[in-house]
Structure formats: structure tokens, C-alpha cells
Design an enzyme around this catalytic site. Structure first.
Site, PDB file in Angstrom:
ATOM      1  N   GLU A 100      16.823   8.385  -9.250  1.00 54.48           N
ATOM      2  CA  GLU A 100      16.547   9.192  -8.052  1.00 54.48           C
ATOM      3  C   GLU A 100      17.799   9.947  -7.604  1.00 54.48           C
ATOM      4  OE1 GLU A 100      14.765   6.217  -5.479  1.00 54.48           O
ATOM      5  OE2 GLU A 100      13.040   6.022  -6.837  1.00 54.48           O
ATOM      6  N   ARG A 145      16.253  -2.539   1.124  1.00 54.53           N
ATOM      7  CA  ARG A 145      14.803  -2.754   1.175  1.00 54.53           C
ATOM      8  C   ARG A 145      14.423  -3.760   2.244  1.00 54.53           C
ATOM      9  NH1 ARG A 145      11.362  -0.153  -2.290  1.00 54.53           N
ATOM     10  NH2 ARG A 145      10.026  -1.966  -2.542  1.00 54.53           N
ATOM     11  N   LYS A 186      12.562  10.621   5.644  1.00 56.64           N
ATOM     12  CA  LYS A 186      11.419  11.485   5.355  1.00 56.64           C
ATOM     13  C   LYS A 186      11.103  12.458   6.508  1.00 56.64           C
ATOM     14  CE  LYS A 186       9.126   8.114   2.341  1.00 56.64           C
ATOM     15  NZ  LYS A 186       7.830   7.457   2.064  1.00 56.64           N
ATOM     16  N   ARG A 191      10.695   0.389   9.264  1.00 60.84           N
ATOM     17  CA  ARG A 191       9.316   0.890   9.205  1.00 60.84           C
ATOM     18  C   ARG A 191       8.435   0.268  10.274  1.00 60.84           C
ATOM     19  NH1 ARG A 191       8.904   0.812   2.649  1.00 60.84           N
ATOM     20  NH2 ARG A 191       9.422   2.994   2.239  1.00 60.84           N
ATOM     21  N   PHE A 210      -3.466   8.686  -3.517  1.00 67.84           N
ATOM     22  CA  PHE A 210      -2.632   9.256  -2.452  1.00 67.84           C
ATOM     23  C   PHE A 210      -1.555  10.205  -2.978  1.00 67.84           C
ATOM     24  CE2 PHE A 210      -0.802   5.094  -3.592  1.00 67.84           C
ATOM     25  CZ  PHE A 210       0.517   5.433  -3.860  1.00 67.84           C
ATOM     26  N   ASN A 243       6.160   6.844   6.704  1.00 68.18           N
ATOM     27  CA  ASN A 243       6.818   5.543   6.924  1.00 68.18           C
ATOM     28  C   ASN A 243       8.342   5.640   6.983  1.00 68.18           C
ATOM     29  OD1 ASN A 243       7.279   6.006   4.238  1.00 68.18           O
ATOM     30  ND2 ASN A 243       6.444   4.072   3.494  1.00 68.18           N
ATOM     31  N   HIS A 268      12.274   6.457   2.377  1.00 65.77           N
ATOM     32  CA  HIS A 268      12.061   5.986   1.013  1.00 65.77           C
ATOM     33  C   HIS A 268      13.326   5.236   0.613  1.00 65.77           C
ATOM     34  CE1 HIS A 268      11.341   5.911  -3.290  1.00 65.77           C
ATOM     35  NE2 HIS A 268      12.599   6.314  -3.417  1.00 65.77           N
ATOM     36  N   THR A 279       6.113  -1.229   2.736  1.00 63.55           N
ATOM     37  CA  THR A 279       5.626   0.165   2.712  1.00 63.55           C
ATOM     38  C   THR A 279       4.751   0.492   3.914  1.00 63.55           C
ATOM     39  OG1 THR A 279       5.629   0.057   0.299  1.00 63.55           O
ATOM     40  CG2 THR A 279       4.389   1.851   1.290  1.00 63.55           C
ATOM     41  N   TYR A 314       8.245  10.965  -7.335  1.00 67.35           N
ATOM     42  CA  TYR A 314       7.032  10.153  -7.227  1.00 67.35           C
ATOM     43  C   TYR A 314       6.242  10.082  -8.537  1.00 67.35           C
ATOM     44  CZ  TYR A 314       7.779   9.678  -2.216  1.00 67.35           C
ATOM     45  OH  TYR A 314       8.282   9.346  -0.982  1.00 67.35           O
TER      46      TYR A 314
HETATM   47  P1  CMP Z   1       7.915   5.293  -0.663  1.00 70.57           P
HETATM   48  O1  CMP Z   1       8.816   4.117  -0.514  1.00 70.57           O
HETATM   49  O2  CMP Z   1       8.515   6.647  -0.494  1.00 70.57           O
HETATM   50  O3  CMP Z   1       7.203   5.227  -2.102  1.00 70.57           O
HETATM   51  C1  CMP Z   1       5.950   5.802  -2.354  1.00 70.57           C
HETATM   52  C2  CMP Z   1       5.305   6.299  -1.112  1.00 70.57           C
HETATM   53  O4  CMP Z   1       3.921   6.520  -1.225  1.00 70.57           O
HETATM   54  C3  CMP Z   1       5.415   5.258  -0.019  1.00 70.57           C
HETATM   55  O5  CMP Z   1       6.728   5.147   0.412  1.00 70.57           O
HETATM   56  C4  CMP Z   1       4.402   5.787   0.987  1.00 70.57           C
HETATM   57  O6  CMP Z   1       4.969   6.830   1.762  1.00 70.57           O
HETATM   58  C5  CMP Z   1       3.344   6.372   0.066  1.00 70.57           C
HETATM   59  N1  CMP Z   1       2.196   5.488  -0.081  1.00 70.57           N
HETATM   60  C6  CMP Z   1       2.145   4.301  -0.695  1.00 70.57           C
HETATM   61  N2  CMP Z   1       0.902   3.792  -0.652  1.00 70.57           N
HETATM   62  C7  CMP Z   1       0.158   4.701   0.003  1.00 70.57           C
HETATM   63  C8  CMP Z   1      -1.208   4.774   0.372  1.00 70.57           C
HETATM   64  N3  CMP Z   1      -2.065   3.799   0.074  1.00 70.57           N
HETATM   65  N4  CMP Z   1      -1.623   5.864   1.056  1.00 70.57           N
HETATM   66  C9  CMP Z   1      -0.750   6.862   1.348  1.00 70.57           C
HETATM   67  N5  CMP Z   1       0.542   6.848   1.023  1.00 70.57           N
HETATM   68  C10 CMP Z   1       0.994   5.784   0.363  1.00 70.57           C
END
Ligand code: CMP
Length: 132
Positions: free
Chosen positions: A127, A86, A10, A103, A58, A113, A116, A92, A50
Site C-alpha cells: 500500500e 489495528r 478517509k 472507529r 460492496f 469508517n 484504513h 471494520t 482495494y
Molecule cells: P478498510 O479497512 O479500508 O478495508 C476495506 C473497506 O471496505 C473497509 O475498510 C470498509 O470501509 C469497506 N467495507 C468492508 N465491508 C463492507 C461492507 N460489508 N459494506 C460496505 N463496505 C465495506
């Protein structure tokens, strides 16, 4: 079973010079990079990636963030690749991720983070279709 999965490094990680470190960790787990490209995510691709988060508080910030700088999209292959990726990526929220995960060690926050990673074989294929 040999699987393919989808990973995206990212904008928070590309801007901090962490591309090599992230790839080294994934390869260090025995996963093979079989396709890779650096790109800027456009709005259509961000919304497709997404889609399952649409409507969440968010969501808008997440879409803006993933478009905010270059990313590295990758296809990784290996035995049980989805689950193994994973595990090395971690939860996350970096604060809740296991020590030693990407992470936990490199993440800035729940949105910034680092990476993805697809959460199932079906989502990985979906994806991959968006970006390759
Ligand atoms: P990712 O694995 O890319 O999948 C969805 C993304 O949403 C996640 O990683 C985070 O970057 C983001 N995300 C998930 N929960 C939250 C949250 N509560 N606030 C902000 N971003 C979030």
C-alpha cells in the site's frame, strides 16, 4: 520489532474535520508519523488499494467512496506498528468495534469508517508503494 504500516484517513473523516483527532490518537499510542500527504485518490490507486475486495458486493461503492473527497495517507512507524494501529483503529464495522477505538468513537458505518489500516507488514509495504 520496529515496523512501518500504512494508514489512510478517509473522506468521511477529512470532511468532518477529524484529521487532527485521528492523528492525535495514533501518536498517543506512541506511533510515529514518518510520512504524510493529503491527496485525492484516483481510480487506478483505489482499485490497487482495494484489489482484494474486487468482486464483492460492496466493491464498486467502496471505490467510488474512497475517491469522493480528499484523504490523508500516512506511514507510521513503531514497535509492532501493524498490530498496534489495528488495535487503536478497531473492527471494520464501528458498531462492532471495541469502545475507545477510533472507529467506534468516530465511525459512521461499515464503509464510512474513518480510517484504513494495513492488516500485515506485506500489505503495508504494498500500500505504501501505491501512495508514496
Ligand atoms: P478498510 O479497512 O479500508 O478495508 C476495506 C473497506 O471496505 C473497509 O475498510 C470498509 O470501509 C469497506 N467495507 C468492508 N465491508 C463492507 C461492507 N460489508 N459494506 C460496505 N463496505 C465495506
Amino acid at each position: 520489532m520496529t515496523e512501518r504500516t500504512f494508514v489512510m484517513i478517509k473522506p468521511d473523516a477529512t470532511s468532518r474535520g477529524l484529521i487532527g483527532k485521528v492523528i492525535a490518537r495514533l501518536e498517543g499510542e506512541g506511533l510515529r508519523v514518518v510520512a504524510m500527504k493529503m491527496l485525492n485518490v484516483d481510480r487506478l490507486a483505489a482499485e490497487r488499494l482495494y484489489a482484494i475486495h474486487r468482486g464483492k458486493p460492496f466493491y464498486d461503492g467502496l471505490v467510488e467512496y474512497i475517491m469522493s473527497g480528499p484523504v490523508v495517507a500516512m506511514i507510521l512507524e513503531g514497535e509492532g506498528a501493524v498490530r498496534r494501529v489495528r488495535r487503536v483503529v478497531g473492527a471494520t464495522d464501528p458498531a462492532k468495534a471495541e469502545p475507545g477505538t477510533i472507529r467506534r468513537d468516530l465511525g459512521l458505518g461499515i464503509r464510512e469508517n474513518v480510517v484504513h489500516a494495513a492488516d500485515s507488514v506485506e500489505n503495508a509495504e504494498r500500500e505504501i508503494q501505491i501512495f508514496f
